[in-house]
Design an enzyme around this catalytic site. Structure first.
Site, PDB file in Angstrom:
ATOM      1  N   ASP A   1       0.846  -1.174   0.000  1.00  0.00           N
ATOM      2  CA  ASP A   1       0.000   0.000   0.000  1.00  0.00           C
ATOM      3  C   ASP A   1       0.894   1.241   0.000  1.00  0.00           C
ATOM      4  OD1 ASP A   1      -2.767   1.061   0.410  1.00  0.00           O
ATOM      5  OD2 ASP A   1      -1.824   1.934   2.194  1.00  0.00           O
TER       6      ASP A   1
ATOM      7  N   GLU B   1       1.621   0.319  -4.967  1.00  0.00           N
ATOM      8  CA  GLU B   1       1.171   1.605  -5.479  1.00  0.00           C
ATOM      9  C   GLU B   1       2.346   2.583  -5.505  1.00  0.00           C
ATOM     10  OE1 GLU B   1      -3.313   2.326  -4.019  1.00  0.00           O
ATOM     11  OE2 GLU B   1      -1.883   2.265  -2.388  1.00  0.00           O
TER      12      GLU B   1
END
Ligand code: CA
Length: 642
Positions: A332, A361
């Site tokens: 994340d 990400e």
């Protein structure tokens, strides 16, 4: 320089501990406790019978001894399996009672750690359990992103342990209408990797509640322990561990690898986080004024660039990969973590398990890491050759902007074709080879693909939305890179609020909005989309040429078809060394297009209606490509001389 900064500098210079023995290490005869607590005045170990903080009965409080590099140690000669503990850290006359940041097991709500004999949590056959896709590369993966509750909780799922790890350990499940659910559904679809939204211990749900509610879990509390609400008994420290292992074992037995969504970029609460209570302010970044950095938007950013934080993250990922047999990690907001930490993690894990995959990400976010720190963003992809990033360019160009209702290529916009053509090859700006790009059109964030297409085209029939959905999926599965879908995308998943609007951030919206309705597959339009996804996945898995990992192979193998295309129609030729030639077309026009096929006999494998690993029909001379659809031809294999 603030007091905090001075402190942190001193810690970096004098207190870097490299041992792999922090936390509690159990043997039948004794348990060793070690905690990094530099600058503390004293540290004590407190033992409890219960893991529940409401039960205040203390078994014993024992002084720990400071040894090397600010590590406090104590060995207790006894079998402590099942005994709960905390550390009492005294500094400047104040004492904080904290959970062990290295806790491997915890009591209810994760406030007390538990000493554990981990072998007691292993399911039968665990020692021979392994990644079912161990011999494959990252571009061979087909990733399916789901949440423990979403995948199991629907009232008609036919799954007994709804919302639990064990629900995903059930096989043979189906809805009353006979549609496969849970593991059976994933097997039917043909995915290789199940990527599970946070399943470490997070803080947003009260584990003591009979019905704890719903949350995605992007609020880490104990990084090395499974979440209690997903277990059948959050009070007992061993249950959540053994149940998660059972789930992983059954998934592996059913040829599904497991990816874990990990959130090392921020913690649930910077002040309450155990590491910070032991070493104040060390785990998170602060700006020049001493305020918490907040690039995450969640109140704090983890200072991954600091020695003991980096070590903590590395130790944590290594632990999940080895103790739990986790086969991949999705980071994340990796863009808040530094490049050296990401590479350090990968090297450490790959030294024992080269099959583990890593992606995340790579958005660029403002964070107080300092200019010298290089962050794990898309832009820095070339510094992390074994880490892939989500490709938002493909996503947004195909479906339209993330936060608006504009049309994308699959809903009839002609914009961005040059970008898409590059994305098709897996080589796009930051992505220097196909194994660096995760190709997708929807994930848990923002609107589902169905809902986003519906927002762009409010007036068309549902069959038209289905057509666009298939078109988008074809682009993802035929492109070079790592295909990724949100669970339920293949069932035209929709997230509808009670007022009828579409939910674009369902992180706590509950099962009603989030649970996957497997019986949607009984609907004729949805069934058709579902079959199409199955066909695309089967076709991709059957053709190595769609799964290249090297940029030079891509350049040698794939070329753009320049004649008879244009105006929304794109074509590509794939010439594998040891297979028949493949032609791939994408038509974003509202009218059908005629193309001329190269000389010879061809077979169609994908068209607007169907996709398959087996030929659908022959083609020769000319072919018609339907509006808003993909088409794939493969040169007919000659079976012998005429
Ligand atoms: Ca929890």
């Amino acid at each position: 320089m603030s007091f905090m900064e001075k402190n942190n500098k001193r810690l970096e210079n004098e207190y870097c501990y490299s041992g792999h023995d922090l936390g509690s290490t159990w043997t039948k005869e004794k348990t060793a406790f070690k905690v990094w607590a530099p600058l503390a005045d004293s540290v004590s170990l407190r033992l409890y019978k219960s893991g529940d903080t409401d039960d205040r009965e203390v078994l014993e409080t024992l002084f720990m001894k400071e040894e090397d590099k600010g590590v406090y140690c104590l060995t207790v000669e006894d079998d402590l399996h099942g005994i709960y503990y905390t550390y009492l850290v005294e500094r400047d006359g104040e004492t904080a009672e904290v959970c062990d940041p290295y806790a491997k097991a915890v009591g209810v709500n994760g406030d007390r750690a538990m000493v554990i004999d981990l072998s007691s949590t292993d399911p039968e056959g665990w020692e021979s359990d392994m990644n079912p896709h161990i011999a494959e590369g990252i571009t061979d993966a087909v990733i399916y992103e789901g949440h423990i509750r979403d995948l199991t909780a629907a009232p008609n799922s036919g799954i007994y342990d709804k919302g639990k790890f064990l629900g995903l350990a059930e096989t043979g499940t189906h809805t009353p209408s006979g549609d496969a659910s849970g593991i059976e559904h994933m097997k039917e679809l043909g995915i290789t990797h199940l990527h599970i939204l946070p399943m470490y211990d997070f803080s947003s749900l009260d584990e003591k509640e009979e019905e704890p509610g719903y949350n995605w879990g992007y609020d880490p509390k104990n990084y090395n322990v499974p979440e209690g609400t997903y277990s059948t008994d959050p009070y007992d420290g061993t249950t959540r561990i053994s149940e998660l292992k059972q789930m992983i074992k059954v998934l592996h037995d059913n040829k599904i690898s497991v990816v874990m969504d990990v959130v090392y970029n921020h913690v649930a609460d910077a002040a309450e986080f155990s590491f910070n209570k032991i070493v104040p302010g060390y785990f998170v970044r602060t700006d020049k004024k001493g305020n918490l950095s907040n690039g995450s938007g969640c109140g704090n950013d983890v200072a991954s660039e600091r020695y003991m934080v980096r070590k903590f993250i590395e130790d944590s990922v290594y632990y999940w990969a080895t103790e739990y047999h986790i086969d991949g990690f999705r980071f994340d907001l990796a863009g808040l973590i530094d490049v050296d930490t990401i590479n350090g993690i990968i090297n450490r894990v790959k030294s024992v398990r080269p099959d583990v995959i890593f992606y995340g990400e790579g958005w660029s976010l403002p964070t107080a890491a300092g200019r010298k720190v290089s962050l794990a963003t898309q832009k820095n992809s070339s510094k992390m050759p074994e880490f892939a990033f989500f490709n938002d360019t493909m996503r947004d160009t195909l479906r339209g902007g993330l936060f608006d209702k504009t049309k994308g290529y699959v809903s009839g916009s002609m914009k961005g074709q040059r970008k898409l053509a590059k994305c098709f090859t897996g080589l796009y700006k930051w992505s220097k080879s196909p194994d660096r790009t995760v190709n997708y059109i929807s994930c848990h964030d923002n609107n589902t693909l169905h809902d986003r297409l519906r927002m762009a085209c409010p007036d068309v029939y549902e069959t038209e939305i289905a057509r666009m959905n298939k078109f988008a999926a074809a682009f993802v599965f035929l492109s070079q890179g790592i295909p990724f879908i949100q669970a339920g995308e293949e069932l035209m998943r929709t997230k509808v609020n009670t007022n009828g609007s579409f939910n674009e951030n369902s992180y706590k919206a509950g099962d009603g909005v989030n649970a996957i309705n497997y019986s949607a597959a009984s609907d004729e339009i949805v069934r058709d989309v579902y079959e199409y996804y199955k066909g695309l996945i089967a076709f991709r898995r059957a053709h190595r040429v769609l799964r290249l990992s090297d940029r030079y192979d891509v350049k040698k193998t794939i070329s753009r078809i320049r004649s008879g295309v244009g105006e929304g129609l794109m074509g590509f030729k794939l010439r594998p060394r040891d297979e028949e030639e493949i032609l791939v077309y994408f038509n974003a026009c509202m009218n059908q297009r005629l193309i001329v096929l190269p000389y010879g006999d061809w077979d169609v494998y994908v068209d607007a209606d169907r996709a398959s690993a087996e030929p659908l029909k022959p083609a020769k001379g000319f072919a018609t490509i339907q509006p808003l659809s993909a088409m794939v031809f493969k040169r007919h294999k000659r079976t012998g001389d005429l």
